[in-house]
Motif scaffolding. Sequence first.
Motif, PDB file in Angstrom:
ATOM      1  N   GLY A 114      -4.674   0.619   2.559  1.00 24.67           N
ATOM      2  CA  GLY A 114      -5.037   1.646   3.531  1.00 24.67           C
ATOM      3  C   GLY A 114      -6.475   2.065   3.264  1.00 24.67           C
ATOM      4  O   GLY A 114      -7.117   1.593   2.327  1.00 24.67           O
ATOM      5  N   LEU A 115      -6.967   2.960   4.112  1.00 23.24           N
ATOM      6  CA  LEU A 115      -8.324   3.482   3.966  1.00 23.24           C
ATOM      7  C   LEU A 115      -8.243   5.000   3.933  1.00 23.24           C
ATOM      8  O   LEU A 115      -7.721   5.618   4.862  1.00 23.24           O
ATOM      9  CB  LEU A 115      -9.203   3.033   5.148  1.00 23.24           C
ATOM     10  CG  LEU A 115     -10.631   3.549   5.174  1.00 23.24           C
ATOM     11  CD1 LEU A 115     -11.458   2.946   4.034  1.00 23.24           C
ATOM     12  CD2 LEU A 115     -11.284   3.243   6.534  1.00 23.24           C
ATOM     13  N   ASN A 118       4.980   6.668  -4.212  1.00 23.15           N
ATOM     14  CA  ASN A 118       4.917   5.547  -3.264  1.00 23.15           C
ATOM     15  C   ASN A 118       6.178   4.692  -3.344  1.00 23.15           C
ATOM     16  O   ASN A 118       6.632   4.149  -2.331  1.00 23.15           O
ATOM     17  CB  ASN A 118       3.679   4.684  -3.520  1.00 23.15           C
ATOM     18  CG  ASN A 118       2.403   5.349  -3.022  1.00 23.15           C
ATOM     19  OD1 ASN A 118       2.445   6.175  -2.121  1.00 23.15           O
ATOM     20  ND2 ASN A 118       1.283   4.999  -3.632  1.00 23.15           N
ATOM     21  N   LYS A 149      -9.645   8.609  10.412  1.00 20.97           N
ATOM     22  CA  LYS A 149     -10.328   7.516   9.686  1.00 20.97           C
ATOM     23  C   LYS A 149     -11.669   7.139  10.317  1.00 20.97           C
ATOM     24  O   LYS A 149     -12.367   6.251   9.822  1.00 20.97           O
ATOM     25  CB  LYS A 149      -9.400   6.290   9.635  1.00 20.97           C
ATOM     26  CG  LYS A 149      -8.041   6.577   9.046  1.00 20.97           C
ATOM     27  CD  LYS A 149      -8.147   7.130   7.617  1.00 20.97           C
ATOM     28  CE  LYS A 149      -6.805   7.665   7.123  1.00 20.97           C
ATOM     29  NZ  LYS A 149      -5.858   6.608   6.769  1.00 20.97           N
ATOM     30  N   HIS A 152     -11.885   5.643   0.138  1.00 17.69           N
ATOM     31  CA  HIS A 152     -11.159   5.012  -0.986  1.00 17.69           C
ATOM     32  C   HIS A 152     -10.123   4.048  -0.448  1.00 17.69           C
ATOM     33  O   HIS A 152      -9.740   4.085   0.722  1.00 17.69           O
ATOM     34  CB  HIS A 152     -10.526   6.068  -1.897  1.00 17.69           C
ATOM     35  CG  HIS A 152      -9.215   6.604  -1.420  1.00 17.69           C
ATOM     36  ND1 HIS A 152      -9.092   7.783  -0.713  1.00 17.69           N
ATOM     37  CD2 HIS A 152      -7.956   6.118  -1.545  1.00 17.69           C
ATOM     38  CE1 HIS A 152      -7.821   7.997  -0.437  1.00 17.69           C
ATOM     39  NE2 HIS A 152      -7.108   7.002  -0.922  1.00 17.69           N
ATOM     40  N   THR A 153      -9.641   3.189  -1.357  1.00 12.94           N
ATOM     41  CA  THR A 153      -8.498   2.341  -1.044  1.00 12.94           C
ATOM     42  C   THR A 153      -7.695   2.163  -2.324  1.00 12.94           C
ATOM     43  O   THR A 153      -8.259   2.292  -3.422  1.00 12.94           O
ATOM     44  CB  THR A 153      -8.926   0.987  -0.448  1.00 12.94           C
ATOM     45  OG1 THR A 153      -7.781   0.303   0.069  1.00 12.94           O
ATOM     46  CG2 THR A 153      -9.632   0.124  -1.482  1.00 12.94           C
ATOM     47  N   ALA A 154      -6.412   1.923  -2.204  1.00  8.95           N
ATOM     48  CA  ALA A 154      -5.513   2.032  -3.351  1.00  8.95           C
ATOM     49  C   ALA A 154      -5.816   3.398  -3.991  1.00  8.95           C
ATOM     50  O   ALA A 154      -5.906   4.392  -3.275  1.00  8.95           O
ATOM     51  CB  ALA A 154      -5.652   0.845  -4.285  1.00  8.95           C
ATOM     52  N   ARG A 207       1.294   7.209  -7.553  1.00  8.05           N
ATOM     53  CA  ARG A 207       1.005   8.511  -8.140  1.00  8.05           C
ATOM     54  C   ARG A 207       1.825   8.632  -9.408  1.00  8.05           C
ATOM     55  O   ARG A 207       2.978   8.167  -9.470  1.00  8.05           O
ATOM     56  CB  ARG A 207       1.379   9.596  -7.144  1.00  8.05           C
ATOM     57  CG  ARG A 207       0.518   9.615  -5.864  1.00  8.05           C
ATOM     58  CD  ARG A 207       0.947   8.536  -4.874  1.00  8.05           C
ATOM     59  NE  ARG A 207       0.149   8.506  -3.656  1.00  8.05           N
ATOM     60  CZ  ARG A 207       0.400   9.231  -2.568  1.00  8.05           C
ATOM     61  NH1 ARG A 207       1.407  10.071  -2.563  1.00  8.05           N
ATOM     62  NH2 ARG A 207      -0.377   9.166  -1.497  1.00  8.05           N
ATOM     63  N   ASP A 245      -0.972   0.762  -5.944  1.00  9.47           N
ATOM     64  CA  ASP A 245      -1.198   1.978  -6.727  1.00  9.47           C
ATOM     65  C   ASP A 245       0.027   2.866  -6.597  1.00  9.47           C
ATOM     66  O   ASP A 245       0.903   2.648  -5.749  1.00  9.47           O
ATOM     67  CB  ASP A 245      -2.443   2.731  -6.272  1.00  9.47           C
ATOM     68  CG  ASP A 245      -2.274   3.375  -4.893  1.00  9.47           C
ATOM     69  OD1 ASP A 245      -1.597   2.783  -4.037  1.00  9.47           O
ATOM     70  OD2 ASP A 245      -2.790   4.475  -4.686  1.00  9.47           O
ATOM     71  N   SER A 250       0.842  -1.191   0.000  1.00 14.12           N
ATOM     72  CA  SER A 250       0.000   0.000   0.000  1.00 14.12           C
ATOM     73  C   SER A 250       0.877   1.240   0.000  1.00 14.12           C
ATOM     74  O   SER A 250       2.022   1.210   0.472  1.00 14.12           O
ATOM     75  CB  SER A 250      -0.876  -0.002   1.262  1.00 14.12           C
ATOM     76  OG  SER A 250      -1.547   1.242   1.391  1.00 14.12           O
ATOM     77  N   GLY A 251       0.311   2.327  -0.515  1.00 17.25           N
ATOM     78  CA  GLY A 251       1.010   3.608  -0.470  1.00 17.25           C
ATOM     79  C   GLY A 251       0.517   4.438   0.707  1.00 17.25           C
ATOM     80  O   GLY A 251      -0.032   3.903   1.674  1.00 17.25           O
ATOM     81  N   GLY A 252       0.722   5.746   0.610  1.00 17.24           N
ATOM     82  CA  GLY A 252       0.272   6.625   1.680  1.00 17.24           C
ATOM     83  C   GLY A 252       1.240   6.615   2.856  1.00 17.24           C
ATOM     84  O   GLY A 252       2.365   6.123   2.770  1.00 17.24           O
ATOM     85  N   SER A 253       0.795   7.148   3.985  1.00 15.08           N
ATOM     86  CA  SER A 253       1.685   7.301   5.147  1.00 15.08           C
ATOM     87  C   SER A 253       1.553   6.167   6.168  1.00 15.08           C
ATOM     88  O   SER A 253       2.531   5.827   6.843  1.00 15.08           O
ATOM     89  CB  SER A 253       1.388   8.636   5.844  1.00 15.08           C
ATOM     90  OG  SER A 253       0.013   8.667   6.225  1.00 15.08           O
ATOM     91  N   THR A 254       0.385   5.568   6.257  1.00 15.75           N
ATOM     92  CA  THR A 254       0.175   4.557   7.310  1.00 15.75           C
ATOM     93  C   THR A 254       1.198   3.422   7.290  1.00 15.75           C
ATOM     94  O   THR A 254       1.736   3.057   8.337  1.00 15.75           O
ATOM     95  CB  THR A 254      -1.254   3.984   7.237  1.00 15.75           C
ATOM     96  OG1 THR A 254      -2.192   5.043   7.423  1.00 15.75           O
ATOM     97  CG2 THR A 254      -1.481   2.896   8.281  1.00 15.75           C
TER      98      THR A 254
HETATM   99  O1  LIG Z   1      -1.339   5.977  -2.707  1.00 17.00           O
HETATM  100  C1  LIG Z   1      -2.042   6.106  -1.712  1.00 17.00           C
HETATM  101  O2  LIG Z   1      -2.266   7.197  -1.139  1.00 17.00           O
HETATM  102  C2  LIG Z   1      -2.628   4.888  -1.051  1.00 17.00           C
HETATM  103  O3  LIG Z   1      -2.592   3.778  -1.758  1.00 17.00           O
HETATM  104  C3  LIG Z   1      -3.974   5.228  -0.500  1.00 17.00           C
HETATM  105  O4  LIG Z   1      -5.002   4.334  -0.819  1.00 17.00           O
HETATM  106  C4  LIG Z   1      -3.794   5.273   1.007  1.00 17.00           C
HETATM  107  O5  LIG Z   1      -3.665   3.947   1.494  1.00 17.00           O
HETATM  108  C5  LIG Z   1      -4.959   5.947   1.670  1.00 17.00           C
HETATM  109  O6  LIG Z   1      -5.171   7.197   1.041  1.00 17.00           O
HETATM  110  C6  LIG Z   1      -4.633   6.165   3.156  1.00 17.00           C
HETATM  111  O7  LIG Z   1      -3.519   7.021   3.207  1.00 17.00           O
HETATM  112  P1  LIG Z   1      -2.772   7.323   4.589  1.00 17.00           P
HETATM  113  O8  LIG Z   1      -2.166   6.017   5.028  1.00 17.00           O
HETATM  114  O9  LIG Z   1      -1.721   8.336   4.238  1.00 17.00           O
HETATM  115  O10 LIG Z   1      -3.818   7.816   5.544  1.00 17.00           O
END
Ligand SMILES: O=C(O)[C@H](O)[C@@H](O)[C@H](O)[C@H](O)COP(=O)(O)O
Length: 243
Positions: free
Chosen positions: A147-148, A86, A208, A153-155, A76, A74, A42-46
């Motif tokens: 992530g959520l 990511n 969340k 959304h996810t991914a 960017r 996923d 997964s991407g994002g910060s979590t």
């Molecule tokens: O590329 C991304 O941003 C992730 O794949 C996206 O789905 C992420 O998991 C959620 O937006 C939660 O993001 P956080 O973990 O930053 O809250």
Amino acid sequence: MIALPPNTELTADAEATARAAAEHLLAIAESAPGERVAICLSGGSTPKRLYALLASPGFVERVPWARIHWFFGDDRVVTWDDPLSNVRMVREAFGHAAPVPATHLHFIPSDEGVEAGARAYERTLQAFYGGERLDPDRPLFDLVLLGLGSDGHTASLFPGKPALAERSAWVAPVPEAGMEPFVPRITLTFPALASSRSVLFLVNGAGKRDALRRLAAGEDLPARHVESAGRLTWYIDREAAEA
Ligand SMILES: O=C(O)[C@H](O)[C@@H](O)[C@H](O)[C@H](O)COP(=O)(O)O
């Protein structure tokens, strides 16, 4: 306490979420039926802490790095050195301590643009899988991490966007993201994410709560449509689960 999804493991905090997910990942890797282990990140910060934990003493020697192939749910459509990337986030979290063979990090070719990059990544996945049709009895991944988003959304499967309806392609272009960062994305589709022995959602923090509440209320949010060929587990920390 919010009514939580089925198969939720409640964790004390973000660190506990990362540690639980790391142990889950190790168990999946050890139980993988094949020589190769396919993990979709997964991407994002979590998940940053999870990735850094895997590369830290106490875990790094337990991870079967030579067997694991890392994919992305996923990314960017930015350059790989962009702070929004990511693949940059994963590389920084793994650092130099994680002995990932160069050919085992299968990042999304965001430099090819949103449409061509999606098609190229689908070819990457199909070449690894050895076919163009997903067999329900032979999942593409051993583990998918997700992530959520605060909008559910996810991914990069955002509410109201065309990629939600994609049921044959494994990868879809997302020219317009539904949430910041508002840059084009490339995302795996629901069928590709579902082709996994195990799916983990990692959800931390008060930001969340609303998305969890809306899921509990039965709202038709993208995260609701994620399935798994095996088990789907939520790791949710107390701060996110508070009513
Ligand atoms: O590329 C991304 O941003 C992730 O794949 C996206 O789905 C992420 O998991 C959620 O937006 C939660 O993001 P956080 O973990 O930053 O809250």
